[in-house]
Design a protein around this motif. Structure first.
Motif, short mmCIF file in Angstrom:
data_model
loop_
_atom_site.label_atom_id
_atom_site.label_comp_id
_atom_site.label_asym_id
_atom_site.label_seq_id
_atom_site.Cartn_x
_atom_site.Cartn_y
_atom_site.Cartn_z
N PHE A 1 72.39 -13.72 30.93
CA PHE A 1 72.47 -12.54 31.74
C PHE A 1 71.09 -12.67 32.74
O PHE A 1 71.27 -12.12 33.76
N TRP A 2 69.97 -12.76 31.99
CA TRP A 2 68.52 -12.91 32.77
C TRP A 2 68.45 -14.01 33.75
O TRP A 2 67.93 -14.04 34.68
N THR A 3 69.33 -14.95 33.57
CA THR A 3 69.06 -16.26 34.66
C THR A 3 69.92 -15.67 35.77
O THR A 3 69.63 -15.89 37.02
N ARG A 4 70.83 -14.81 35.70
CA ARG A 4 71.77 -14.33 37.05
C ARG A 4 70.98 -12.97 37.57
O ARG A 4 71.15 -12.87 38.57
N ASN A 5 70.31 -12.27 36.46
CA ASN A 5 69.98 -11.07 37.09
C ASN A 5 68.23 -10.89 36.70
O ASN A 5 68.08 -10.00 35.81
N PRO A 6 67.57 -11.80 37.20
CA PRO A 6 66.09 -11.61 36.75
C PRO A 6 65.39 -10.61 37.21
O PRO A 6 64.41 -10.23 36.71
N ALA A 7 65.88 -9.74 38.23
CA ALA A 7 65.18 -8.62 38.70
C ALA A 7 65.42 -7.26 38.28
O ALA A 7 65.10 -6.38 38.94
N VAL A 8 66.22 -7.11 37.30
CA VAL A 8 66.56 -5.86 36.76
C VAL A 8 65.27 -5.21 36.22
O VAL A 8 64.54 -5.75 35.65
N PRO A 9 65.01 -4.03 37.15
CA PRO A 9 63.77 -3.32 36.79
C PRO A 9 63.65 -2.78 35.31
O PRO A 9 64.76 -2.36 35.07
N LEU A 10 62.78 -2.68 34.82
CA LEU A 10 62.37 -1.83 33.52
C LEU A 10 61.47 -0.76 33.86
O LEU A 10 60.78 -0.38 32.88
N ASP A 11 61.63 -0.30 34.97
CA ASP A 11 60.59 1.21 35.36
C ASP A 11 61.41 2.25 35.40
O ASP A 11 62.77 2.15 35.48
N GLY A 12 60.92 3.35 35.51
CA GLY A 12 61.76 4.80 35.50
C GLY A 12 63.21 4.99 36.12
O GLY A 12 63.63 3.94 36.64
N ILE A 13 63.83 6.04 35.66
CA ILE A 13 65.09 6.17 35.74
C ILE A 13 65.45 6.47 37.27
O ILE A 13 64.74 7.37 37.74
N ALA A 14 66.32 5.62 37.74
CA ALA A 14 66.82 6.24 39.30
C ALA A 14 67.88 7.27 39.26
O ALA A 14 68.97 6.96 39.02
N TRP A 15 67.14 8.65 39.18
CA TRP A 15 68.15 9.41 38.92
C TRP A 15 69.17 9.67 39.99
O TRP A 15 70.34 10.25 39.88
N GLU A 16 68.76 9.09 41.27
CA GLU A 16 69.94 9.34 42.22
C GLU A 16 71.12 8.64 41.98
O GLU A 16 72.44 8.66 42.54
N ARG A 17 70.97 7.52 40.86
CA ARG A 17 72.12 6.70 40.71
C ARG A 17 72.97 7.18 39.46
O ARG A 17 74.01 6.69 39.43
N VAL A 18 72.31 8.29 38.80
CA VAL A 18 73.07 8.47 37.74
C VAL A 18 74.26 9.18 37.65
O VAL A 18 75.11 9.12 36.90
N PRO A 19 74.65 10.30 38.71
CA PRO A 19 75.89 10.75 38.97
C PRO A 19 76.96 9.70 38.91
O PRO A 19 77.82 9.82 38.24
N ALA A 20 76.71 8.85 39.77
CA ALA A 20 77.97 7.94 39.81
C ALA A 20 78.05 7.21 38.53
O ALA A 20 79.36 6.63 38.24
N VAL A 21 77.05 6.87 37.87
CA VAL A 21 77.26 6.01 36.47
C VAL A 21 78.42 7.07 35.74
O VAL A 21 79.12 6.40 35.07
#
Ligand SMILES: [Zn+2]
Lengths: 205, 71
Positions: free
Chosen positions: A102-122
């Motif tokens: 997974f990390w070779t495909r997605n090396p840039a997934v951030p591990l900092d704060g929650i992007a709350w604007e994205r949460v409703p869609a989740v």
């Protein structure tokens, strides 16, 4: 415990010495590699793996499953066929290799704060129906930010908001599946208790 | 496509859920029983059944194992 003939044969050959054991090791590796290929292929579509990647991951998984089977042979208690027990290590090792991949495909997934604007869609909360979920969402966000421990919040963010597979997260954090599952389990229970207390969700059924 | 997480289901936790470690340890036994009789497996191991319902990675492993022994 009574075991079937094939299982008995496997155990005898793997516990033997010399040529018998060497031949059993070769047979075992063939079996595990075939299983690892089947299992990696089964998962390949959804993960859009190439043929080369499938083959590489299957070989890696088979090699590590082989080590695990031989290391744990004395713990096999004959509660299933030997091959079923051995396949258990194959599927788990395939999960581990895919978690690393997974990390070779997605090396840039951030591990900092929650992007709350994205949460409703989740959670499938649409903008048109915001009036229906706004209140619940405020309570939910407050609970995530104030009721969860930092560790629970990090795990919640990675898995739920950023969509990191649990096995990818376990590989990155150098921990085991159960440890992450437990953290998320406790977080889920805590969040539900808050939403129930505020009347936004029914009691556990 | 309906690819979102259902909040109610996500926040549901089953107290019988045994967790990943115990489920993984017994997955071979559960899988053989399940292949013969799914309901018997669920009745005999409710804690594993509860876990597989809630844990994506373990249920993926279980489906793989089941497919391998059903070949
Ligand atoms: Zn699990």
């Amino acid at each position: 415990m009574a075991v079937d003939d094939a299982t008995e044969q496997w155990l005898a050959d793997l516990r033997a010495t010399g040529a018998t054991r060497d031949a059993a090791h070769a047979r075992l590796h063939d079996l595990l590699l075939r299983a690892a290929r089947t299992e990696t292929n089964r998962r390949a579509n959804r993960l859009r793996l190439t043929g080369v990647e499938v083959d590489d991951l299957a070989h890696q998984a088979a090699a590590d499953a082989m080590l695990a089977v031989l290391a744990k042979l004395s713990q096999f208690r004959g509660e299933s066929r030997f091959t079923t027990w051995a396949y258990r290590f194959v599927v788990f090792e395939v999960s581990t290799k895919l978690g690393r991949h997974f990390w070779t495909r997605n090396p840039a997934v951030p591990l900092d704060g929650i992007a709350w604007e994205r949460v409703p869609a989740v959670f499938g909360f649409s903008a048109e129906r915001e009036a229906e979920w706004r209140e619940l969402f405020v309570v939910f966000r407050h609970a995530v930010e104030n009721e969860l421990t930092d560790h629970q919040r990090q795990i919640f963010q990675a898995i739920v908001v950023d969509g990191v597979p649990l096995d990818a997260l376990r590989v990155r954090l150098g921990t085991n599946r159960n440890a992450i599952y437990k953290v998320l389990f406790d977080a889920r229970r805590k969040l539900r208790a808050v939403l129930v207390a505020k009347g936004h969700l029914p009691e556990e059924r | 496509m309906n690819d979102h997480i259902d909040l109610d289901a996500f926040l549901h936790t089953d107290p019988r859920d045994v967790g990943c470690e115990e489920a993984t340890e017994a997955l071979h036994v559960y899988a053989e029983l399940y292949a013969a009789d799914p309901q018997a497996a669920r009745t005999r191991y409710p804690g594993i059944a509860a876990h597989l319902k809630a844990c994506g990675p373990c249920s993926t492993d279980f489906e793989g194992l089941l497919a391998l022994i059903s070949e």
